[in-house]
Structures are given as C-alpha cells and as structure tokens.
Write an enzyme that holds these catalytic residues in place. Sequence first.
Site, PDB file in Angstrom:
ATOM      1  N   HIS A  93       1.158   2.790   0.555  1.00  0.00           N
ATOM      2  CA  HIS A  93       1.455   3.569  -0.654  1.00  0.00           C
ATOM      3  C   HIS A  93       0.853   4.961  -0.563  1.00  0.00           C
ATOM      4  O   HIS A  93       1.513   5.952  -0.884  1.00  0.00           O
ATOM      5  CB  HIS A  93       0.891   2.877  -1.902  1.00  0.00           C
ATOM      6  CG  HIS A  93       1.811   1.907  -2.539  1.00  0.00           C
ATOM      7  ND1 HIS A  93       3.056   2.234  -3.017  1.00  0.00           N
ATOM      8  CD2 HIS A  93       1.656   0.582  -2.796  1.00  0.00           C
ATOM      9  CE1 HIS A  93       3.631   1.170  -3.540  1.00  0.00           C
ATOM     10  NE2 HIS A  93       2.805   0.145  -3.408  1.00  0.00           N
TER      11      HIS A  93
ATOM     12  N   GLY B 279      -3.186  -5.674  -6.227  1.00  0.00           N
ATOM     13  CA  GLY B 279      -3.587  -4.404  -5.644  1.00  0.00           C
ATOM     14  C   GLY B 279      -2.810  -3.296  -6.325  1.00  0.00           C
ATOM     15  O   GLY B 279      -1.731  -3.533  -6.877  1.00  0.00           O
TER      16      GLY B 279
ATOM     17  N   HIS C   6      -0.554  -2.857   2.575  1.00  0.00           N
ATOM     18  CA  HIS C   6       0.427  -2.460   1.565  1.00  0.00           C
ATOM     19  C   HIS C   6      -0.075  -1.250   0.776  1.00  0.00           C
ATOM     20  O   HIS C   6       0.659  -0.269   0.585  1.00  0.00           O
ATOM     21  CB  HIS C   6       0.671  -3.662   0.646  1.00  0.00           C
ATOM     22  CG  HIS C   6       1.640  -3.425  -0.454  1.00  0.00           C
ATOM     23  ND1 HIS C   6       2.920  -3.942  -0.426  1.00  0.00           N
ATOM     24  CD2 HIS C   6       1.528  -2.764  -1.639  1.00  0.00           C
ATOM     25  CE1 HIS C   6       3.547  -3.589  -1.545  1.00  0.00           C
ATOM     26  NE2 HIS C   6       2.718  -2.883  -2.293  1.00  0.00           N
ATOM     27  N   GLU C   7      -1.323  -1.311   0.314  1.00  0.00           N
ATOM     28  CA  GLU C   7      -1.858  -0.224  -0.512  1.00  0.00           C
ATOM     29  C   GLU C   7      -2.079   1.046   0.306  1.00  0.00           C
ATOM     30  O   GLU C   7      -1.835   2.153  -0.182  1.00  0.00           O
ATOM     31  CB  GLU C   7      -3.145  -0.656  -1.224  1.00  0.00           C
ATOM     32  CG  GLU C   7      -3.000  -1.860  -2.132  1.00  0.00           C
ATOM     33  CD  GLU C   7      -1.858  -1.795  -3.144  1.00  0.00           C
ATOM     34  OE1 GLU C   7      -1.444  -0.691  -3.547  1.00  0.00           O
ATOM     35  OE2 GLU C   7      -1.363  -2.873  -3.529  1.00  0.00           O
TER      36      GLU C   7
ATOM     37  N   GLN D 130       0.769   4.786  -7.856  1.00  0.00           N
ATOM     38  CA  GLN D 130       1.590   3.856  -8.638  1.00  0.00           C
ATOM     39  C   GLN D 130       1.402   4.048 -10.145  1.00  0.00           C
ATOM     40  O   GLN D 130       2.178   3.512 -10.923  1.00  0.00           O
ATOM     41  CB  GLN D 130       1.290   2.414  -8.255  1.00  0.00           C
ATOM     42  CG  GLN D 130       1.813   2.055  -6.870  1.00  0.00           C
ATOM     43  CD  GLN D 130       1.577   0.606  -6.585  1.00  0.00           C
ATOM     44  OE1 GLN D 130       0.507   0.233  -6.109  1.00  0.00           O
ATOM     45  NE2 GLN D 130       2.569  -0.218  -6.885  1.00  0.00           N
TER      46      GLN D 130
ATOM     47  N   CYS E 259       6.085  -5.797  -4.862  1.00  0.00           N
ATOM     48  CA  CYS E 259       5.392  -4.570  -5.244  1.00  0.00           C
ATOM     49  C   CYS E 259       5.586  -4.317  -6.730  1.00  0.00           C
ATOM     50  O   CYS E 259       6.700  -4.480  -7.243  1.00  0.00           O
ATOM     51  CB  CYS E 259       5.951  -3.405  -4.427  1.00  0.00           C
ATOM     52  SG  CYS E 259       5.184  -1.814  -4.782  1.00  0.00           S
ATOM     53  N   LEU E 260       4.529  -3.891  -7.394  1.00  0.00           N
ATOM     54  CA  LEU E 260       4.625  -3.569  -8.812  1.00  0.00           C
ATOM     55  C   LEU E 260       5.571  -2.401  -9.064  1.00  0.00           C
ATOM     56  O   LEU E 260       6.098  -2.254 -10.167  1.00  0.00           O
ATOM     57  CB  LEU E 260       3.243  -3.245  -9.384  1.00  0.00           C
ATOM     58  CG  LEU E 260       2.239  -4.400  -9.382  1.00  0.00           C
ATOM     59  CD1 LEU E 260       0.874  -3.925  -9.866  1.00  0.00           C
ATOM     60  CD2 LEU E 260       2.742  -5.565 -10.216  1.00  0.00           C
TER      61      LEU E 260
END
Length: 179
Positions: free
Chosen positions: A144, A47, A140-141, A52, A98-99
């Site tokens: 963000h 995702g 999660h997204e 990001q 997380c990226l």
Amino acid sequence: MGEVRPIVHVGDPVLHHPCEPVTRFDGELATLVDDMFASMYAADGVGLAANQIGVPLRVFIYDCPDAEGERHKGVVVNPELELPGIGERRLDPDDEGCLSVPGQYAPLPRPDRATVRGFDAAGEPVTVTGTGLLARCLQHETDHLDGHLYIDRLPAKTRKQVLAAYREAHSAIADISSL
C-alpha cells in the site's frame, strides 16, 4: 482512542502513488496512529496503511495472528520489507482481501515469512518478523505504501473479475442507500 475515518476505495489516487516518508515523530503522528487503529477496528481489519484513510505517509498498523495463532499488534513507520531469498522462500497460497476493495477476495501466493524494519510512533527502531497471516499483512501493508493494491499482483483475468464484482456490489449498495 482515535477517531474513525472513512476508508478510501480502489480508484482513489492516494492509493495508487508511493507515500512520503515520515520526518516528524510528534503528536500529529500519534493522533494519526490512534485514528488508524480506530478505523481498522471499525472496519474489522487486521492491518491498515495511512493512505487507506487518505494520508499519503509511510505508516501502517497491524493487529493479527501469526502462523501459530499468536496475536501481534503494532505500528511501523517508514518500513523496509525483507523477504526470504528465492531458494529459501515458501509460498502461502491463501486468499487475500483489502479494506479498500471491500468484500472481494482472491488467491494470492506470497512468501510465508516476512520482516519489516522501520520505526515506532515515537521514532524508536522496530523490527517485525511474521509468519502466516502476519507475514501476508506486512507485505500487503508495505505494498500500500508503495502505491500498490493486492489486486495489482493478481493475474489480469482474476483482477478484472475482482474489480467487476466490487463494482457490482458497490453499485448495489449505492442503489440501496438511495432508497
């Protein structure tokens, strides 16, 4: 095929402020979505939120399995998250990563079901309901886009440990790349 853009990391201001709603469903948005998929796949993610890659718009993409292992792929613009009521909620205690905090994971209980309502890249209404990893990804997204990282939901001690490990790993990478 989109262009791979760099993933921004924890501490970058774009990750820590709520994103702006999308008001135009046009070629620019379609290009952003393509770039997001290319960037997510290049980073081995499931995702990715627009902020990001440094774009403060309410857009996220996903490509991940649900609790039954069925893969789901899509984009949600201007998402609104819906979670089961407290009495109907079952928590999934799995680790989360997380990226934007690469290489770090910590247990983070989240509801095992989630729904987002929003729009696709063409402006058509979409509803995505997920279980398992997909439910976690939707939450999660959306976090963000609201200016929160998963580490913001961790107990203070765990958050400090994750950030210390991230800084240590990040400085080691910087030391190696300067050779």
